[in-house]
Motif scaffolding. Structure first.
Motif, PDB file in Angstrom:
ATOM      1  N   THR A 145       0.832  -1.196   0.000  1.00 22.77           N
ATOM      2  CA  THR A 145       0.000   0.000   0.000  1.00 22.77           C
ATOM      3  C   THR A 145       0.869   1.250   0.000  1.00 22.77           C
ATOM      4  O   THR A 145       0.620   2.205  -0.749  1.00 22.77           O
ATOM      5  CB  THR A 145      -0.901   0.034   1.245  1.00 22.77           C
ATOM      6  OG1 THR A 145      -1.460  -1.264   1.486  1.00 22.77           O
ATOM      7  CG2 THR A 145      -2.024   1.046   1.076  1.00 22.77           C
ATOM      8  N   VAL A 146       1.889   1.250   0.836  1.00 27.25           N
ATOM      9  CA  VAL A 146       2.822   2.375   0.926  1.00 27.25           C
ATOM     10  C   VAL A 146       4.245   1.849   0.950  1.00 27.25           C
ATOM     11  O   VAL A 146       4.552   0.900   1.676  1.00 27.25           O
ATOM     12  CB  VAL A 146       2.566   3.214   2.204  1.00 27.25           C
ATOM     13  CG1 VAL A 146       3.721   4.179   2.472  1.00 27.25           C
ATOM     14  CG2 VAL A 146       1.269   3.996   2.085  1.00 27.25           C
ATOM     15  N   ALA A 148       7.685   4.198   1.043  1.00 26.67           N
ATOM     16  CA  ALA A 148       8.128   5.585   0.944  1.00 26.67           C
ATOM     17  C   ALA A 148       9.235   5.863   1.933  1.00 26.67           C
ATOM     18  O   ALA A 148       9.178   5.422   3.088  1.00 26.67           O
ATOM     19  CB  ALA A 148       6.949   6.532   1.202  1.00 26.67           C
ATOM     20  N   TYR A 153       7.511  10.797   2.110  1.00 26.16           N
ATOM     21  CA  TYR A 153       6.193  10.961   2.725  1.00 26.16           C
ATOM     22  C   TYR A 153       6.070  12.241   3.548  1.00 26.16           C
ATOM     23  O   TYR A 153       4.969  12.619   3.937  1.00 26.16           O
ATOM     24  CB  TYR A 153       5.761   9.720   3.509  1.00 26.16           C
ATOM     25  CG  TYR A 153       6.470   9.413   4.801  1.00 26.16           C
ATOM     26  CD1 TYR A 153       6.191  10.106   5.966  1.00 26.16           C
ATOM     27  CD2 TYR A 153       7.379   8.358   4.878  1.00 26.16           C
ATOM     28  CE1 TYR A 153       6.809   9.797   7.164  1.00 26.16           C
ATOM     29  CE2 TYR A 153       8.005   8.032   6.065  1.00 26.16           C
ATOM     30  CZ  TYR A 153       7.723   8.755   7.212  1.00 26.16           C
ATOM     31  OH  TYR A 153       8.342   8.432   8.389  1.00 26.16           O
ATOM     32  N   THR A 162       1.824  11.107  -0.416  1.00 22.82           N
ATOM     33  CA  THR A 162       1.831   9.667  -0.617  1.00 22.82           C
ATOM     34  C   THR A 162       0.462   9.095  -0.276  1.00 22.82           C
ATOM     35  O   THR A 162      -0.038   9.271   0.847  1.00 22.82           O
ATOM     36  CB  THR A 162       2.913   9.007   0.257  1.00 22.82           C
ATOM     37  OG1 THR A 162       4.193   9.560  -0.069  1.00 22.82           O
ATOM     38  CG2 THR A 162       2.937   7.503   0.048  1.00 22.82           C
ATOM     39  N   TYR A 164      -2.532   7.071   0.998  1.00 26.36           N
ATOM     40  CA  TYR A 164      -2.827   6.185   2.125  1.00 26.36           C
ATOM     41  C   TYR A 164      -1.764   6.193   3.233  1.00 26.36           C
ATOM     42  O   TYR A 164      -1.847   5.384   4.171  1.00 26.36           O
ATOM     43  CB  TYR A 164      -3.038   4.734   1.661  1.00 26.36           C
ATOM     44  CG  TYR A 164      -4.151   4.539   0.663  1.00 26.36           C
ATOM     45  CD1 TYR A 164      -5.427   5.061   0.886  1.00 26.36           C
ATOM     46  CD2 TYR A 164      -3.934   3.834  -0.521  1.00 26.36           C
ATOM     47  CE1 TYR A 164      -6.454   4.864  -0.039  1.00 26.36           C
ATOM     48  CE2 TYR A 164      -4.966   3.636  -1.448  1.00 26.36           C
ATOM     49  CZ  TYR A 164      -6.215   4.165  -1.200  1.00 26.36           C
ATOM     50  OH  TYR A 164      -7.222   3.967  -2.111  1.00 26.36           O
ATOM     51  N   VAL A 165      -0.782   7.091   3.178  1.00 20.43           N
ATOM     52  CA  VAL A 165       0.270   7.074   4.199  1.00 20.43           C
ATOM     53  C   VAL A 165      -0.286   7.360   5.591  1.00 20.43           C
ATOM     54  O   VAL A 165       0.264   6.903   6.612  1.00 20.43           O
ATOM     55  CB  VAL A 165       1.397   8.077   3.851  1.00 20.43           C
ATOM     56  CG1 VAL A 165       0.921   9.519   4.014  1.00 20.43           C
ATOM     57  CG2 VAL A 165       2.632   7.806   4.696  1.00 20.43           C
TER      58      VAL A 165
END
Length: 481
Positions: A145-146, A148, A153, A162, A164-165
């Motif tokens: 999902t992430v 970074a 981020y 970013t 969904y961070v």
């Protein structure tokens, strides 16, 4: 989302007695009405064929925002963030390696590698991303999902936030997995990322670059070349699976599968206790001299810099190159950056065999230039073969010839999988799990020990034990149930 009152440093749901069962159920579900396999395959093919990504190799002089610093020759970003290319000198008596110097990536930030999970019809699904990275062999791969860096981020690049961070930075997150893990010790200086799985119960805003998949669906494509990226694999390696009780996937090798299940359970004995193995690794770290220091990139011996690359004088190891990147779906749509480019495909392999009916893997206590804590547990063999072709047998990695000449009927896993595409250009390894039977004795040596899958799964819950290649193979092993 609700706040869970777990002890400090412990994932919020780590104490849940059914956590492993929930993950294992998800791994046993190989198709889902939420995102059927046929729908996923079509969506992923569209993502790859959209032609929105262009990566072009350029001279160093065309880098924007990057420069070779005058006083030390280090390749740095104008912001002082992201990463730099510096020099490293290593002195060690480990395996007669002696002294050497090399370029290395220095990125002291701890990034986030995270998967959001949610239950649909009682089955955990992972929110997975079709993500472009400039160094990926297939450009787009199945990503968490992430993924970074802190610079990304927190918006140092000045681009979009970013996606969904916030699910990973919120103090009210519900953590199922939370582990600080290393990255490639040969190319990174002490680099670590936080591997996280966060559970949500609320609806999440949809996004065209993301799809919900069970772990079983991810396992289906993990066995394919260059589909599931490294960041997904390292997170999945930290999942505390239980013994599978669903349909048998590996019907072709019942003896192997039975030995694997026994190894997963941890209830059928092992060649060594976990305490013995931890003492062995501690001894390996203390037994040898290992001293390193950073030095100016301009002072690195045995490497030469031209207008468009920094390369080893003997054509070994890797090159440092520069790239111009255009990517419409990224937070920043165009940028330039340096990349590490290995000179050939590597190999990473676990030898496996049954010991008293329990599958064991032969693990190597391996030192690498940038490893955070001297050495970590690595696959039996992990190398670029070109680096050893001109060396005598005693200087070549033990078991390398066995791995390179393994018979097809002994391969329990065999796929070409790439390393992190944000820093490395077309860096992939042939990942192998080789069932050697009794052809390799169950004896150990100073640098190799046999371990069960359960023991590896126990150690990977903590930092500084398994290196990233071993974690990729551990994640891959779970596709062979």
């Amino acid at each position: 989302m609700t706040l869970s009152m777990a002890p400090p440093g412990v994932p919020a749901a780590a104490g849940s007695p059914d956590l492993g069962r929930r993950f294992t159920v998800s791994a046993s579900v190989t198709d889902s009405p939420i995102t059927p396999n046929a729908e996923f395959d079509a969506w992923f093919a569209r993502q790859r064929s959209a032609n929105r990504f262009h990566v072009t190799r350029i001279p160093f002089g065309d880098l924007v925002g990057w420069r070779f610093r005058e006083d030390d020759g280090n390749l740095v970003h104008d912001s002082g963030k992201f990463f730099s290319v510096t020099g490293l000198e290593v002195n060690t008596d480990w395996q007669d390696r002696g002294s050497w110097s090399q370029p290395i990536l220095d990125q002291p930030e701890i990034g986030i590698l995270g998967i959001v999970v949610k239950e649909f019809d009682g089955v955990l699904h992972c929110l997975m991303q079709a993500k472009m990275e400039p160094g990926n062999p297939e450009t787009v791969q199945l990503s968490p999902t992430v993924q970074a860096t802190r610079s990304n981020y927190t918006g140092v690049h000045g681009g979009r936030r970013t996606t969904y961070v916030e699910y990973f930075t919120s103090p009210e997150r519900t953590l199922l997995v939370d582990s600080l893990q290393s990255e490639q010790g040969a190319w990174f200086l002490g680099k670590r990322n936080r591997n996280m799985i966060v559970e949500v119960t609320d609806d999440i805003p949809p996004h065209d670059n993301f799809r919900w998949l069970t772990i079983g669906q991810i396992h289906r494509v993990l066995a394919q070349d260059n589909v599931v990226n490294m960041d997904t694999r390292t997170i999945l390696s930290c999942v505390p699976f239980e013994v599978p009780d669903g349909p048998v996937r590996n019907t072709g090798n019942p003896e192997y599968r039975e030995a694997l299940v026994r190894s997963l359970s941890g209830r059928h004995g092992s060649l060594h206790t976990t305490g013995h193995l931890m003492a062995w690794l501690t001894d390996a770290k203390a037994r040898h001299s290992f001293v390193r220091r950073t030095l100016p990139l301009s002072a690195v011996g045995g490497w030469s810099r031209s207008d468009d690359e920094i390369a080893h004088d003997e054509g070994k190891h890797f090159k440092v190159i520069a790239a111009d990147v255009r990517a419409g779906t990224r937070e920043v749509t165009r940028w330039t950056q340096p990349l590490i480019a290995p000179v050939e495909r590597g190999v990473a392999a676990f030898l496996a065999r049954s010991v008293n009916g329990v599958l064991h893997l032969l693990v190597h206590a391996k030192v690498e230039a940038g490893t955070f804590d001297v050495c970590e547990l690595a696959p039996t063999v992990q190398c670029l073969p070109v680096n050893f072709r001109d060396l005598p047998v005693h200087r070549r990695p033990r078991y390398l010839d066995l791995v390179l000449n393994a018979a097809p009927d002994t391969l329990r896993f065999d796929a070409v999988l790439s390393e992190e595409g944000g820093r490395f250009h077309h860096a992939d390894n042939r990942y192998l799990i080789i069932d050697v039977g009794e052809d390799v004795p169950s004896r150990d040596d100073q640098d190799h020990h046999w371990m069960t899958v359960h023991q590896l799964m126990t150690l990977v819950q903590h930092s500084r034990y398994l290196n990233v290649q071993a974690r990729s193979l551990l994640a891959s092993l779970h596709t062979t149930w």
